[in-house]
Design a protein around this motif. Structure first.
Motif, short mmCIF file in Angstrom:
data_model
loop_
_atom_site.label_atom_id
_atom_site.label_comp_id
_atom_site.label_asym_id
_atom_site.label_seq_id
_atom_site.Cartn_x
_atom_site.Cartn_y
_atom_site.Cartn_z
N ALA A 109 0.82 -1.21 0.00
CA ALA A 109 0.00 0.00 0.00
C ALA A 109 0.86 1.26 0.00
CB ALA A 109 -0.93 -0.01 1.22
N GLY A 110 2.18 1.10 -0.12
CA GLY A 110 3.08 2.25 -0.18
C GLY A 110 3.20 3.00 1.13
N LEU A 111 3.08 2.27 2.24
CA LEU A 111 3.11 2.92 3.56
C LEU A 111 4.47 2.75 4.22
CD1 LEU A 111 -0.33 1.54 4.75
CD2 LEU A 111 0.20 3.97 4.44
N GLY A 112 4.86 3.76 4.98
CA GLY A 112 6.08 3.67 5.76
C GLY A 112 5.80 2.98 7.09
N MET A 113 6.85 2.44 7.69
CA MET A 113 6.71 1.79 9.00
C MET A 113 7.50 2.57 10.03
SD MET A 113 6.96 -2.27 8.18
CE MET A 113 8.43 -2.32 7.21
N ALA A 114 6.95 2.63 11.24
CA ALA A 114 7.68 3.25 12.36
C ALA A 114 7.81 2.19 13.44
CB ALA A 114 6.92 4.46 12.87
N ASP A 115 8.97 2.15 14.09
CA ASP A 115 9.19 1.14 15.13
C ASP A 115 8.29 1.39 16.33
OD1 ASP A 115 11.07 -0.22 13.76
OD2 ASP A 115 12.78 0.79 14.69
N VAL A 121 5.96 -5.32 16.61
CA VAL A 121 5.11 -4.99 15.45
C VAL A 121 5.26 -3.50 15.12
CG1 VAL A 121 2.72 -4.92 14.64
CG2 VAL A 121 3.43 -6.71 16.24
N PRO A 122 5.53 -3.15 13.85
CA PRO A 122 5.64 -1.72 13.52
C PRO A 122 4.27 -1.05 13.44
CG PRO A 122 5.90 -3.04 11.54
CD PRO A 122 5.75 -4.01 12.68
N ARG A 123 4.27 0.28 13.59
CA ARG A 123 3.04 1.02 13.37
C ARG A 123 3.16 1.76 12.04
NH1 ARG A 123 5.85 4.36 17.26
NH2 ARG A 123 5.71 6.56 16.71
N VAL A 124 2.04 2.31 11.58
CA VAL A 124 2.06 3.04 10.31
C VAL A 124 2.74 4.39 10.55
CG1 VAL A 124 0.63 4.11 8.52
CG2 VAL A 124 -0.08 1.91 9.52
N ALA A 125 3.73 4.70 9.73
CA ALA A 125 4.46 5.97 9.89
C ALA A 125 3.53 7.14 9.61
CB ALA A 125 5.65 5.99 8.93
N ASN A 126 3.70 8.20 10.36
CA ASN A 126 2.95 9.46 10.18
C ASN A 126 1.45 9.33 10.44
OD1 ASN A 126 5.35 10.79 9.35
ND2 ASN A 126 5.10 9.83 7.34
N ILE A 127 1.08 8.32 11.20
CA ILE A 127 -0.34 8.12 11.52
C ILE A 127 -0.72 9.10 12.65
CG2 ILE A 127 -0.07 6.36 13.36
CD1 ILE A 127 -2.40 5.89 10.40
N ALA A 128 -2.01 9.47 12.72
CA ALA A 128 -2.43 10.44 13.74
C ALA A 128 -2.31 9.86 15.16
CB ALA A 128 -3.87 10.87 13.47
N GLY A 156 -7.01 -7.25 23.44
CA GLY A 156 -5.64 -6.83 23.74
C GLY A 156 -5.60 -5.70 24.75
N GLU A 157 -4.51 -5.64 25.49
CA GLU A 157 -4.32 -4.52 26.43
C GLU A 157 -3.34 -3.51 25.83
OE1 GLU A 157 -2.96 -5.55 30.38
OE2 GLU A 157 -2.52 -3.44 30.83
N VAL A 158 -3.69 -2.24 25.93
CA VAL A 158 -2.84 -1.18 25.37
C VAL A 158 -1.63 -0.97 26.28
CG1 VAL A 158 -2.74 1.26 24.76
CG2 VAL A 158 -4.84 -0.06 24.32
N MET A 159 -0.44 -1.06 25.69
CA MET A 159 0.80 -0.92 26.45
C MET A 159 1.48 0.43 26.23
SD MET A 159 1.17 -3.55 28.17
CE MET A 159 0.23 -5.03 28.35
N ARG A 160 1.22 1.02 25.07
CA ARG A 160 1.89 2.30 24.77
C ARG A 160 1.04 3.03 23.73
NH1 ARG A 160 5.74 5.21 26.78
NH2 ARG A 160 7.10 6.36 25.37
N VAL A 161 0.94 4.34 23.88
CA VAL A 161 0.09 5.15 23.01
C VAL A 161 0.95 6.21 22.32
CG1 VAL A 161 -1.90 6.74 22.96
CG2 VAL A 161 -1.86 4.82 24.59
N HIS A 162 0.70 6.43 21.04
CA HIS A 162 1.42 7.47 20.28
C HIS A 162 0.41 8.42 19.67
CE1 HIS A 162 5.04 4.95 20.53
NE2 HIS A 162 4.23 3.94 20.26
N ILE A 163 0.60 9.70 19.86
CA ILE A 163 -0.30 10.71 19.31
C ILE A 163 0.54 11.73 18.53
CG2 ILE A 163 -1.94 12.55 19.85
CD1 ILE A 163 -2.50 11.16 22.51
N ALA A 164 0.14 12.00 17.30
CA ALA A 164 0.82 13.05 16.53
C ALA A 164 0.52 14.39 17.20
CB ALA A 164 0.34 13.05 15.08
N LYS A 165 1.57 15.14 17.52
CA LYS A 165 1.34 16.42 18.22
C LYS A 165 0.46 17.36 17.41
CE LYS A 165 5.25 16.23 21.30
NZ LYS A 165 6.68 16.40 21.40
N ALA A 166 0.47 17.21 16.08
CA ALA A 166 -0.36 18.07 15.22
C ALA A 166 -1.85 17.85 15.49
CB ALA A 166 -0.05 17.78 13.76
N CYS A 167 -2.18 16.72 16.12
CA CYS A 167 -3.60 16.43 16.40
C CYS A 167 -3.99 16.79 17.82
CB CYS A 167 -3.89 14.95 16.15
SG CYS A 167 -3.72 14.51 14.42
#
Ligand SMILES: Cc1cc2nc3c(=O)[nH]c(=O)nc-3n(C[C@H](O)[C@H](O)[C@H](O)COP(=O)(O)O)c2cc1C
Length: 216
Positions: A109-115, A121-128, A156-167
């Motif tokens: 799908a042409g998506l980048g991965m972020a560690d 498991v990687p997450r989608v790069a630049n995701i909100a 599943g239990e959430v272990m870590r949360v990432h939020i784009a500061k722009a949001c």
């Protein structure tokens, strides 16, 4: 004339299309990344998805059939929830293709991965927003008579949360700014969050006052 169209699902709905998913809508979309035992990466959308507890945060999604995501999560005990937003809609849709298990949907799908930090498991790069999860359980669903129906519930239990500061707006995650999307009931039907309204929960004192009013 009867004001309701009523039906028993097992006997058919009697309408051009099944309305059940349109009634339980919009449904948030868990865009789930996972990895198999051999390290093959997978990404797919799941709209039988929601948050079922807050502290600890518990995410659940449902798979109709035992798809790659369920197999991977069962093998490794990890997954990542990526938030579905309008700017990723096309890519998200592409990751729903029934790719072979050895296809990395990020690449397809042409998506980048972020560690990730707590799971492999990687997450989608630049995701909100994204949440790293450890598996609590995979359950096989049954119908009311106890017969298995071929669907699986992943908890599943959430272990870590990432939020784009722009949001973030004044420290709040702004879903209008993120342009979160959700699934409506019929084929190809989606909604994007464009506004919200505020309705605070009544306090105990409010309800005592309201009862007083209605009596008065
Ligand atoms: C927006 C969207 C939501 C979806 N939700 C679900 C779902 O909740 N459960 C499911 O079994 N399939 C769902 N699908 C279909 C899966 O994404 C599709 O079968 C995919 O190929 C599964 O990938 P996997 O085998 O890599 O897990 C959805 C598809 C789309 C486009």
């Amino acid at each position: 004339m009867d004001a309701y169209h009523s039906f028993t699902p097992a006997d058919g709905h009697g309408l051009p299309h099944d309305p059940i998913k349109a009634i339980v809508a919009p449904r948030p979309i868990g865009w789930i990344s996972s990895i198999d035992r051999a390290g093959m990466i997978n990404l797919a959308p799941y709209s039988y998805f929601n948050l079922f507890s807050h502290k600890p945060a518990i995410l659940i999604f449902g798979s109709e059939g035992c798809k790659d995501t369920v197999r991977n999560v069962s093998e490794t005990g990890e997954f990542v929830f990526n938030l579905a937003t309008e700017d990723f809609a096309d890519a998200l849709n592409r990751t729903s293709l029934p790719h072979a298990a050895d296809v990395n949907e990020f690449a397809a799908a042409g998506l980048g991965m972020a560690d990730s930090e707590t799971v492999s498991v990687p997450r989608v790069a630049n995701i909100a927003a994204a949440m790293e999860c450890k598996l609590v359980s995979v359950q096989e669903l049954t119908d009311a008579s106890g017969r298995t129906i071929g669907s699986h519930l992943v908890i599943g239990e959430v272990m870590r949360v990432h939020i784009a500061k722009a949001c973030l707006a004044d420290g709040l995650f702004d879903i209008v700014r993120a342009r979160s999307i959700a699934r409506c009931g019929y084929r190809g039907d989606y909604i994007v969050v464009e506004n919200t309204f505020e309705m605070l929960r009544p306090t105990r004192n409010d309800s005592i006052r309201d009862v007083g009013h209605s009596k008065g």
